[in-house]
Design an enzyme around this catalytic site. Structure first.
Site, PDB file in Angstrom:
ATOM      1  N   SER A 260       0.835  -1.198   0.000  1.00 16.74           N
ATOM      2  CA  SER A 260       0.000   0.000   0.000  1.00 16.74           C
ATOM      3  C   SER A 260       0.869   1.246   0.000  1.00 16.74           C
ATOM      4  CB  SER A 260      -0.904   0.014   1.245  1.00 16.74           C
ATOM      5  OG  SER A 260      -0.160   0.361   2.398  1.00 16.74           O
ATOM      6  N   LYS A 261       0.241   2.390  -0.241  1.00 14.57           N
ATOM      7  CA  LYS A 261       0.978   3.652  -0.245  1.00 14.57           C
ATOM      8  C   LYS A 261       1.629   3.939   1.100  1.00 14.57           C
ATOM      9  CE  LYS A 261      -1.506   6.238  -3.848  1.00 14.57           C
ATOM     10  NZ  LYS A 261      -2.234   7.481  -4.151  1.00 14.57           N
ATOM     11  N   ARG A 262       1.099   3.329   2.167  1.00 18.17           N
ATOM     12  CA  ARG A 262       1.639   3.583   3.501  1.00 18.17           C
ATOM     13  C   ARG A 262       2.909   2.790   3.780  1.00 18.17           C
ATOM     14  NH1 ARG A 262      -3.792   3.443   3.859  1.00 18.17           N
ATOM     15  NH2 ARG A 262      -3.832   1.218   4.309  1.00 18.17           N
TER      16      ARG A 262
END
Length: 496
Positions: A260-262
Site C-alpha cells: 500500500s501507499k503507507r
C-alpha cells in the site's frame, strides 16, 4: 493481438506520492508499446478535485522523466488528442454522456441514497446481488416530472445489456462475467461530475488506445467497459473497437498483503535520494511479474523492451523484496562506466555539501580519482558519499566514528598509529614519491615486518585514524589521494 498499431497508455491520478505499483504498471505499458513499435500515451486523471493536487501532478512528471519512461503523447509533449489532463476535458465528457442518453444507452436515475441503501440491504437479506436493481431504467415522463418537482437531482447510469461477457485477458486468459453480477452503473454524479467509469473509457476511445494494461483490482470493471465501448461504436465515438485488456498481478508487501501507499518501500520518491539508479529500479520492478529468462535477473531496459511479451507476465501476486531490489541496483552500479559513475555521483556529493553547486576542477578531479576505489563496493550511490566523505571534508568537519575509535584506537592501536605516522612522515613530501606503492611499502615494512602484526591489526587503526571509519576504500590508495600533509595531520590528531 490485433493487427492495429499498438497504442498503450498510462493514466495515473495525481493524489499523494507516486508508488511502486503505479510505476510497475507504467513500465509494463511502456515496454509493451516500445516492443511492438507502437505509441505510449501518458495522461492525467485529475477530475477528483477533493484529492488531486498540482504538487502530485508535478511529481508524476518528474518521476516519469527520472525513470526514462518517455511518452509520445501527453503533458509537456502534446499530441493530436489533447488536452491530456481530464480536468481540461469536462466538456467532452458532458457531450459523450448526453449522446449516450439520447441514444438510449444511458438513463437518469433519481433514487435517493436512503432508497438505494434500503433496497441493497433487502437484496443482501434475500441472498441476491446488491448492485443497482434497475428500478429507474424505464421511468415514464410523469414519474420523471414528479421526481424533478421534488427537487431530486439525478445521476446518469449506463444501461448494461443483460448478457454474459467473455473476453481474453492478455495476462489471465479467458474470463467470463455473468450478467447477474454486472448491474447498471453510474457514469455521472448528480452534481454533474463525471466518474472514472465514463472518463477513462471515453479517453481511451478518443485517443485510439488499443491495449489497456492495469492492476488486477480493476478486473471487475472490465465487462462494464466492454459494454460501453460497444455503445461508443454504435454512436460513432472513437475508432469503433474495444481495446484488449491485461490485468497485472498485485505487488505484495510484508505479511503477504498488498503493498500500500503507507508501506515505506512503496514510496517511489524515496529511491532517488537513497541512491538507486533508474535502470536498477526498473530492472527490479520488471521482475515483479515478468522475467527475461529463468536463469537471469540482470538486464538493461533496452533488453527488456526487445524481449517483453505480455503473455509471459505471471498472473500470481509478486512480493516486493527491498534487499533484492538493492542487490540488483548494485549490479547496475557496477555496469556504469567510470565517467558515467562520476557524473551520477556529483548530485549526491552536492546534496551532502561535499562538492560545490558549481564543482571546482579540483573537486571533480578528486571524485574522478576516488570513485573507482568504491565502484565495486556500492549497492547504492549514497554509499559512495559515506565511504569517500573523508577525502572532501575540511579539517574542522572531519570526525572519527566513536565506536570504531573505541575498538581500534586503544593503547595498542595508538602505538600502531604512532609507528605508521613516523614511517609515512619519512616519505618526502611534495608528491612525486607519495604514491600507493611507496605508502604500502612503508607501512608493510614498519607494521608487519617490523612489529610483526597481522594486516588487520596493522592497518585497522591507521584506517580509522585517517578516514574516520573502519569501512573505507582501499587504504593505500586512499592515503595517496588524501595527500601527505593531511595524512600526517590526521594521524597526529588521533595521537593527540
Amino acid at each position: 493481438m490485433t493487427d492495429r498499431p499498438v497504442v498503450a497508455r498510462f493514466c495515473p491520478s495525481p493524489t499523494g506520492n507516486p508508488h511502486v505499483g503505479m510505476a510497475r504498471t507504467a513500465l509494463f505499458s511502456w515496454a509493451f508499446a516500445r516492443h511492438h513499435g507502437g505509441k505510449f500515451v501518458f495522461r492525467i486523471e485529475d477530475t477528483d478535485t477533493s484529492r488531486d493536487n498540482e504538487e502530485s501532478y508535478q511529481l508524476l512528471i518528474d518521476v516519469m522523466r527520472w525513470l526514462g519512461l518517455d511518452w509520445d503523447e501527453g503533458p509537456e509533449v502534446g499530441g493530436p488528442h489533447g488536452p491530456y489532463r481530464q480536468s481540461e476535458r469536462m466538456d467532452i465528457y458532458a457531450d459523450v454522456a448526453q449522446q449516450l442518453l439520447d441514444a438510449g444507452f444511458a438513463y437518469k436515475a433519481y433514487d435517493t441514497a436512503e432508497e438505494l441503501e434500503e433496497r441493497r440491504n433487502a437484496a443482501r437479506a434475500a441472498g441476491k446481488p446488491s448492485g443497482y436493481d434497475g428500478l429507474h431504467r424505464n421511468l415514464t415522463a410523469e414519474q420523471i416530472a414528479a421526481y424533478e418537482a421534488e427537487g431530486r437531482e439525478p445521476v446518469i447510469r449506463f444501461k448494461m445489456p443483460e448478457r454474459t461477457y467473455t473476453f481474453n485477458d492478455l495476462v489471465r486468459g479467458e474470463i467470463t462475467f455473468d450478467s447477474a453480477n454486472v448491474q447498471d452503473y453510474v457514469l455521472v454524479r448528480a452534481n454533474g461530475q463525471p466518474l472514472y467509469t465514463l472518463t477513462n473509457p471515453t479517453d481511451d476511445a478518443l485517443m485510439g488506445i488499443t491495449h489497456v494494461l492495469r492492476g488486477e483490482d480493476l478486473l471487475s470493471s472490465t465487462p462494464r467497459q466492454i459494454a460501453l465501448y460497444e455503445a461508443f461504436a454504435e454512436i460513432g465515438i472513437g475508432g469503433g473497437f474495444t481495446p484488449e485488456f491485461g490485468h497485472l498481478p498485485f505487488v505484495m508487501g510484508e505479511g503477504n498483503r498488498k503493498l500500500s501507499k503507507r508501506d515505506p518501500e512503496s514510496n517511489l520518491l524515496d529511491y532517488r535520494p537513497k541512491g538507486f539508479l533508474p535502470e536498477g529500479l526498473l530492472n527490479y520492478m520488471a521482475l515483479l511479474g515478468w522475467s527475461i529468462a529463468e536463469d537471469r535477473d540482470i538486464f538493461t531496459i533496452p533488453e527488456m523492451v526487445e524481449a517483453f511479451e505480455i503473455g509471459r507476465v505471471n498472473p500470481n501476486p509478486a512480493r516486493f523484496d527491498i534487499k533484492k531490489c538493492e542487490a540488483i541496483n548494485g549490479s547496475h552500479v557496477r555496469l556504469l562506466s567510470p565517467d558515467d559513475l562520476r557524473r551520477r555521483l556529483v548530485p549526491y556529493f552536492q546534496a551532502a555539501g561535499l562538492i560545490d553547486d558549481e564543482p571546482t576542477t579540483i573537486q571533480l578531479g578528486l571524485l574522478t580519482a576516488a570513485a573507482p576505489l568504491v565502484h565495486e563496493r556500492m549497492t547504492l550511490l549514497t554509499e559512495a558519499v559515506d565511504m569517500l566523505r573523508f577525502l572532501f571534508v575540511s579539517d574542522e568537519e572531519f570526525a572519527i566514528d566513536e565506536a570504531d575509535a573505541a575498538k581500534n584506537l586503544d593503547e595498542a592501536g595508538l602505538q600502531v598509529v604512532r609507528a605508521a605516522r613516523d614511517a609515512l612522515d619519512a616519505i618526502p613530501a611534495g608528491g612525486a614519491e607519495w604514491t600507493t606503492a611507496t605508502i604500502e611499502g612503508a607501512l608493510r615494512t614498519t607494521l608487519i615486518d617490523g612489529l610483526g602484526l597481522k594486516p588487520r591489526l596493522a592497518f585497522g587503526p591507521v584506517r580509522v585514524a585517517v578516514t574516520g571509519s573502519r569501512i573505507s576504500p582501499p587504504l593505500f590508495e586512499s592515503l595517496e589521494l588524501l595527500g601527505h600533509r593531511k595524512t600526517i595531520e590526521r594521524l597526529d590528531a588521533a595521537l593527540g
